[in-house]
Design a protein around this motif. Structure first.
Motif, short mmCIF file in Angstrom:
data_model
loop_
_atom_site.label_atom_id
_atom_site.label_comp_id
_atom_site.label_asym_id
_atom_site.label_seq_id
_atom_site.Cartn_x
_atom_site.Cartn_y
_atom_site.Cartn_z
N ILE A 23 30.52 37.05 33.81
CA ILE A 23 30.72 36.28 35.04
C ILE A 23 29.92 34.99 34.94
O ILE A 23 30.41 33.89 35.24
N SER A 52 31.44 32.53 32.59
CA SER A 52 32.72 32.02 33.11
C SER A 52 32.48 30.92 34.14
O SER A 52 33.32 30.05 34.33
N ILE A 53 31.35 30.97 34.81
CA ILE A 53 31.02 29.95 35.81
C ILE A 53 30.57 28.67 35.11
O ILE A 53 31.09 27.59 35.35
N MET A 82 37.27 41.56 42.16
CA MET A 82 38.47 41.22 41.39
C MET A 82 38.61 42.14 40.19
O MET A 82 39.70 42.61 39.86
N PRO A 99 33.75 38.22 42.28
CA PRO A 99 34.22 38.52 40.92
C PRO A 99 34.30 40.03 40.66
O PRO A 99 35.24 40.51 40.04
N ARG A 138 43.29 38.61 42.30
CA ARG A 138 42.64 37.39 42.78
C ARG A 138 42.94 37.13 44.25
O ARG A 138 42.10 36.66 45.00
N VAL A 158 41.50 35.70 32.55
CA VAL A 158 42.01 34.70 33.48
C VAL A 158 40.93 33.66 33.81
O VAL A 158 41.18 32.46 33.80
N TRP A 159 39.72 34.11 34.06
CA TRP A 159 38.64 33.16 34.38
C TRP A 159 38.38 32.20 33.24
O TRP A 159 38.14 31.02 33.44
#
Lengths: 273, 290
Positions: free
Chosen positions: A156, A159-160, A220, A217, A211, A32-33
């Motif tokens: 993570i 993804s950022i 989640m 994160p 979410r 999803v991210w």
């Protein structure tokens, strides 16, 4: 109703469903991210080719799906390096080529006299899970979770922002590639549970639900696993109670949890404002 | 590139250890020269400001220095295990990712909440600690990005247009923070600025880039420009004017032509949006002599 769970096939189904939930939830968060839903779909379409080839070679379908998934991941990774086509175009090419090939192989297997039902692979056949399937599924889950927990921080980070991650010393390409392989394995695990057509649902919906509740994160990731497990239990119960096909019942349960959560949050927001 | 060699030798910070050295970097993309024979050194405690019009190759150069892109030719030498703190121009956090400032600071390391609060305090943003990243404003985001870069205790800080979208007062506050960081931690700072004329006062060296290094030198003393002082009042404390001393000009196609007036620089015409230098697509290769 609880007496249902004393039947061994129900227990197997529950174990298989929870095995999938343990990996689909957490990896789904990353999907999803990183907006990888289409990649999930591509793996799912390609899974049909894996099933067909495995049956033709008289192997376990799950092995075929895992193998084809890995090949798709490698192909996509190599093609993306060319940068002449965007990745959704590439995925469209891979996805439908694999699907078309899968249907052709299926037809030729049937022509050779194999009597196989496409439906079982399209929508899963959870109540037909055997102990052998379970062993293979749990082994995959252990491997997936072990690797995933090692690369979670890097996932993570990329993804950022991939540039920031790279400057921080994250091997962005490697992490991306490893994650694609992990997803291919998740699809193999999901084959018996929800079938190839509904795999993406179990990646996306629990993560989207989590979410709403998560503040970080990692929360989640954990909550996604819990929500996915809940969906498996509820879906299995509904399936046994009303004789629904199990895979679709699990997806509907996941969707139910999502919409109920959304409504709850809408009320909280409205009440707070 | 004689000037850059001269700069290297006379730079008053040459006592600081060499952090990063780029020599003869060239970079082409889609058949277009983006960077041509760029050389520069960055040392400890040194603040370098990179300026140039849009399309001058500033971002490409920074990406190459950071190792995010590969130069077509030339060499980058980094100090052993150089810790770089990078502050990108902006980042977009997808709404679907729950991420507090605290989590963002912790993504690539394992810092305690106290460390995070402390580093945020250094950039005057400690109140943001548990705010979701999606709610942070543009100016605050710059500071959060800076805090994240500082957590690594970088030897080199690289900031890509940190002042874009800030008013002069905001810029001054940011520059003041950067100067404090340099003084306290002794790191080198490479700053990309979108403004051709106003640069950070603490800048040791300004490099004006337009595919090649147009000119380089120390920013002029602000006090020499009473007009600007009158205009901006004390807000200009952290800013200085940089006067361009090109030894060449660009024609309409971006080709380099010898200049009769050394002081004159067409970048100074104050029409950055119409700047003819942007159209340097037909840049000819015959510029070695400059």
């Amino acid at each position: 109703m609880l007496s249902l769970f004393s039947d061994s096939f129900v227990l197997y189904a529950l174990a298989a469903g929870l095995a999938l939930a343990l990996v689909a939830g957490p990896l789904g968060s990353v999907v999803v991210w990183r907006r990888m839903a289409y990649f999930g779909d591509t793996l799912a379409h390609a899974a049909l080719l894996g099933v067909a080839l495995a049956i033709a070679a008289e192997q376990l379908p799950m092995l075929g799906v895992g193998l084809i998934g890995i090949i798709i991941a490698v192909l996509l990774f190599l093609l993306e390096k060319q940068k002449s086509l965007s990745s959704d175009t590439l995925l469209g090419i891979l996805s439908h080529t694999a699907l078309a090939l899968g249907l052709i192989v299926f037809a030729s297997i049937q022509a050779r006299g194999f009597n196989i039902s496409l439906m079982a692979y399209l929508f899963g056949d959870l109540l037909a899970v055997t102990p052998r399937d379970l062993v293979l599924m749990f082994a995959s889950v252990v491997v997936i979770l072990a690797v995933f927990s090692r690369i979670m921080n890097a996932l993570i980070s990329i993804s950022i922002n991939e540039d920031l991650a790279r400057v921080d010393g994250v091997a962005v390409e490697t992490v991306r590639f490893v994650f694609m392989i992990l997803l291919a394995l998740v699809v193999a695990v999901a084959l018996k549970v929800v079938g190839v057509l509904l795999i993406t649902a179990l990646l996306i919906i629990p993560a989207a639900t989590a979410r709403l509740y998560a503040r970080s994160p990692k929360q989640m990731v954990l909550l996604s696993a819990i929500v996915a497990s809940l969906a498996v239990v509820l879906g299995l119960l509904a399936s046994l109670q009303w004789d629904w096909p199990t895979g679709p019942a699990i997806v509907v349960a996941a969707a139910g949890l999502f919409f109920v959560s959304r409504l709850l949050f809408a009320r909280v927001v409205a009440g707070g404002g | 590139m004689n000037t850059s060699v001269a700069e290297k030798l006379e730079g008053h910070n040459s006592a600081g250890e060499l952090l990063l050295q780029a020599s003869a970097i060239s970079y082409r993309r889609h058949g277009k020269n983006i960077l041509d024979n760029i050389s520069l050194d960055i040392r400890e405690r040194e603040i370098i400001t990179l300026i140039g019009p849009n399309g001058a190759g500033k971002t490409s150069l920074v990406r190459i220095l950071l190792g995010l892109a590969r130069a077509g030719s030339g060499k980058i030498t980094r100090h052993k295990k150089l810790r770089i703190g990078y502050v990108p121009q902006r980042i977009h956090i997808p709404d679907v990712m729950p991420l507090r400032v605290l989590d963002f600071l912790n993504v690539s390391g394992n810092y305690s909440e106290d460390e995070c609060r402390q580093i945020l305090a250094e950039v005057s943003c400690d109140y943001l600690l548990s705010a979701p990243m999606q709610t942070v404003s543009g100016g605050e985001m710059q500071r959060v990005l800076l805090a994240r870069a500082l957590l690594k205790q970088p030897q080199l800080l690289v900031l890509d247009e940190p002042a874009s979208g800030m008013d002069v007062v905001g810029q001054q506050a940011l520059y003041e923070t950067l100067r404090e960081i340099r003084d306290k931690k002794g790191c080198g700072i490479l700053l990309v600025s979108h403004d051709l004329h106003l640069v950070m006062a603490a800048t040791d060296r300004v490099i004006c880039l337009n595919t090649h290094v147009c000119c380089t030198g120390r920013p002029d003393d602000v006090t020499a420009n009473p007009e600007y002082l009158k205009l901006f009042g004390h807000a200009i404390d952290g800013l200085a004017l940089y006067e361009h001393h090109h030894d060449h000009e660009h024609d309409l196609h971006g080709n380099i032509i010898a200049s009769e007036h050394c002081i004159h620089c067409e970048h100074n015409e104050g029409r950055p949006d119409k700047d003819v230098d942007k159209r340097s697509d037909s840049t000819s290769p015959d510029r070695g002599g400059q």
